[in-house]
Design a protein around this motif. Structure first.
Motif, PDB file in Angstrom:
ATOM      1  N   CYS A 176       8.625   3.896   5.459  1.00  8.93           N
ATOM      2  CA  CYS A 176       8.393   2.538   4.651  1.00  8.93           C
ATOM      3  C   CYS A 176       8.545   1.576   5.735  1.00  8.93           C
ATOM      4  O   CYS A 176       9.334   1.863   6.874  1.00  8.93           O
ATOM      5  CB  CYS A 176       9.211   2.168   3.697  1.00  8.93           C
ATOM      6  N   THR A 177       7.733   0.685   5.803  1.00 10.76           N
ATOM      7  CA  THR A 177       7.746  -0.599   6.824  1.00 10.76           C
ATOM      8  C   THR A 177       8.065  -1.969   5.994  1.00 10.76           C
ATOM      9  O   THR A 177       7.016  -2.554   5.422  1.00 10.76           O
ATOM     10  CB  THR A 177       6.673  -0.687   7.520  1.00 10.76           C
ATOM     11  N   PRO A 178       9.216  -2.237   5.742  1.00  8.13           N
ATOM     12  CA  PRO A 178       9.782  -3.237   4.817  1.00  8.13           C
ATOM     13  C   PRO A 178       9.139  -4.683   5.429  1.00  8.13           C
ATOM     14  O   PRO A 178       8.357  -5.620   4.418  1.00  8.13           O
ATOM     15  CB  PRO A 178      11.106  -3.370   4.916  1.00  8.13           C
ATOM     16  N   SER A 179       8.467  -4.877   6.393  1.00  7.65           N
ATOM     17  CA  SER A 179       7.943  -6.053   6.976  1.00  7.65           C
ATOM     18  C   SER A 179       6.501  -6.245   6.338  1.00  7.65           C
ATOM     19  O   SER A 179       6.017  -7.271   6.076  1.00  7.65           O
ATOM     20  CB  SER A 179       7.924  -6.149   8.433  1.00  7.65           C
ATOM     21  N   THR A 180       5.858  -4.949   6.183  1.00  5.55           N
ATOM     22  CA  THR A 180       4.306  -5.056   5.578  1.00  5.55           C
ATOM     23  C   THR A 180       4.434  -4.600   4.401  1.00  5.55           C
ATOM     24  O   THR A 180       3.388  -4.453   3.768  1.00  5.55           O
ATOM     25  CB  THR A 180       3.656  -4.335   6.759  1.00  5.55           C
ATOM     26  N   LYS A 181       5.398  -3.784   3.771  1.00  2.00           N
ATOM     27  CA  LYS A 181       5.710  -3.368   2.502  1.00  2.00           C
ATOM     28  C   LYS A 181       4.468  -2.179   2.676  1.00  2.00           C
ATOM     29  O   LYS A 181       4.167  -1.761   1.198  1.00  2.00           O
ATOM     30  CB  LYS A 181       5.145  -4.110   1.187  1.00  2.00           C
ATOM     31  N   ARG A 182       4.278  -1.355   3.427  1.00  2.00           N
ATOM     32  CA  ARG A 182       3.646  -0.192   3.481  1.00  2.00           C
ATOM     33  C   ARG A 182       4.098   1.177   3.364  1.00  2.00           C
ATOM     34  O   ARG A 182       5.293   1.038   4.122  1.00  2.00           O
ATOM     35  CB  ARG A 182       2.751  -0.313   4.718  1.00  2.00           C
ATOM     36  N   ILE A 183       3.909   1.832   2.770  1.00  2.00           N
ATOM     37  CA  ILE A 183       4.608   3.025   2.333  1.00  2.00           C
ATOM     38  C   ILE A 183       3.631   4.318   2.784  1.00  2.00           C
ATOM     39  O   ILE A 183       2.489   4.433   2.367  1.00  2.00           O
ATOM     40  CB  ILE A 183       5.374   3.370   0.915  1.00  2.00           C
ATOM     41  N   ARG A 184       4.179   5.212   3.552  1.00  2.00           N
ATOM     42  CA  ARG A 184       3.446   6.603   3.890  1.00  2.00           C
ATOM     43  C   ARG A 184       3.982   7.693   3.314  1.00  2.00           C
ATOM     44  O   ARG A 184       5.252   7.697   3.686  1.00  2.00           O
ATOM     45  CB  ARG A 184       2.962   6.571   5.163  1.00  2.00           C
ATOM     46  N   ILE A 185       3.519   8.333   2.490  1.00  2.00           N
ATOM     47  CA  ILE A 185       4.126   9.892   2.109  1.00  2.00           C
ATOM     48  C   ILE A 185       3.415  10.992   2.745  1.00  2.00           C
ATOM     49  O   ILE A 185       2.000  11.141   2.745  1.00  2.00           O
ATOM     50  CB  ILE A 185       3.717   9.958   0.448  1.00  2.00           C
ATOM     51  N   SER A 186       4.381  11.917   3.167  1.00  2.00           N
ATOM     52  CA  SER A 186       3.589  13.309   3.968  1.00  2.00           C
ATOM     53  C   SER A 186       2.732  14.021   3.065  1.00  2.00           C
ATOM     54  O   SER A 186       3.307  14.278   1.947  1.00  2.00           O
ATOM     55  CB  SER A 186       4.746  14.080   4.435  1.00  2.00           C
ATOM     56  N   SER A 199       0.746  -1.254  -0.003  1.00  2.00           N
ATOM     57  CA  SER A 199      -0.017  -0.103  -0.068  1.00  2.00           C
ATOM     58  C   SER A 199       0.950   1.171   0.007  1.00  2.00           C
ATOM     59  O   SER A 199       1.846   1.289   0.423  1.00  2.00           O
ATOM     60  CB  SER A 199      -0.924   0.012   1.215  1.00  2.00           C
ATOM     61  N   VAL A 200       0.321   2.110  -0.565  1.00  2.00           N
ATOM     62  CA  VAL A 200       1.016   3.699  -0.510  1.00  2.00           C
ATOM     63  C   VAL A 200       0.056   4.580  -0.447  1.00  2.00           C
ATOM     64  O   VAL A 200      -0.927   4.722  -1.052  1.00  2.00           O
ATOM     65  CB  VAL A 200       1.486   3.964  -1.928  1.00  2.00           C
ATOM     66  N   VAL A 201      -0.100   5.283   0.856  1.00  2.00           N
ATOM     67  CA  VAL A 201      -0.836   6.323   1.103  1.00  2.00           C
ATOM     68  C   VAL A 201      -0.598   7.707   1.648  1.00  2.00           C
ATOM     69  O   VAL A 201       0.538   7.693   2.101  1.00  2.00           O
ATOM     70  CB  VAL A 201      -1.792   5.713   2.216  1.00  2.00           C
ATOM     71  N   TRP A 202      -1.265   8.524   1.306  1.00  2.00           N
ATOM     72  CA  TRP A 202      -0.920  10.071   2.009  1.00  2.00           C
ATOM     73  C   TRP A 202      -1.052   9.844   3.392  1.00  2.00           C
ATOM     74  O   TRP A 202      -2.116   9.270   3.942  1.00  2.00           O
ATOM     75  CB  TRP A 202      -1.753  11.146   1.361  1.00  2.00           C
ATOM     76  N   SER A 203      -0.162  10.854   4.180  1.00  2.00           N
ATOM     77  CA  SER A 203      -0.207  10.517   5.672  1.00  2.00           C
ATOM     78  C   SER A 203      -0.291  12.062   6.161  1.00  2.00           C
ATOM     79  O   SER A 203       0.907  12.672   5.919  1.00  2.00           O
ATOM     80  CB  SER A 203       0.597   9.647   6.263  1.00  2.00           C
TER      81      SER A 203
END
Length: 202
Positions: A126-136, A112-116
């Motif tokens: 980025c959290t490699p273990s869950t492959k989740r990315i958050r972008i400011s 997942s890639v989401v605005w945060s």
């Protein structure tokens, strides 16, 4: 209107990466001018802290700056007036997948890639273990190539957790990475100057 072909620079500051920041006045409006020895020909503009920031090559005439600035300033003001639709999380995910395919050889794929809104001290994480990315969400409104640089940086963490040579080589497959980093360094510096906490890469 600015009739002179020369600009008077004030509050001159030396930034990292061969850049110089100053405040100039064009058509009665103060703008932040960031000149870079690394920038070849392109001129770009963005809104930063309620002031237009113009990024230009170091060796360019003031007349060219003034002429280019008028068009860019008009576009930014029109965009603010009409309120462009902000890209959604799905738009961001699609962009990340596109960048991974074009520049990173499809070697990484986020879940997942989401605005945060909570990313106030980092441009992204980025959290490699869950492959989740958050972008400011602080990146919203910045040039797409700058957002792309942050996305590539975080995507690279799916393969390399640290910031070592392998990581750097991987991220610099994106051809505008150095330029994007330099742009964000300038933004962070400007925010630091007015007392805001400066975001960093995750």
């Amino acid at each position: 209107m600015t009739n002179t072909k020369t600009l008077t620079r004030k509050n001159i500051q030396t930034l990292s990466g061969g850049r110089t920041a100053s405040i100039v006045e064009i058509d009665g409006e103060e703008i932040r001018l960031v000149a870079s020895t690394r920038r070849a020909k392109t001129i770009s503009a963005t809104m930063l802290d309620d002031m237009i920031q113009l990024s230009v090559p170091e060796f360019i005439s003031d007349e060219h700056i003034i002429r280019s600035a008028r068009g860019l300033m008009s576009k930014i003001k029109n965009r603010q007036h009409h309120g462009d639709k902000a890209p959604s999380d799905q738009d961001l995910m699609d962009r990340a997948l596109h960048l991974a395919k074009v520049w990173l050889g499809d070697q990484v794929e986020p879940s997942s890639v989401v605005w945060s809104d909570n990313q106030t001290t980092r441009w992204g994480s980025c959290t490699p273990s869950t492959k989740r990315i958050r972008i400011s969400t602080m990146l919203r409104g910045m040039p797409q190539w700058v957002i792309d640089g942050v996305l590539v940086h975080e995507l690279a963490h799916l393969k390399y957790p640290g910031h070592g040579k392998d990581f750097q080589d991987f991220t610099h497959r994106y051809p505008r990475m150095k330029e994007a980093d330099a742009f964000l360094d300038g933004v962070s510096f400007a925010q630091h100057q007015i007392g805001k906490e400066s975001p960093t890469h995750g």
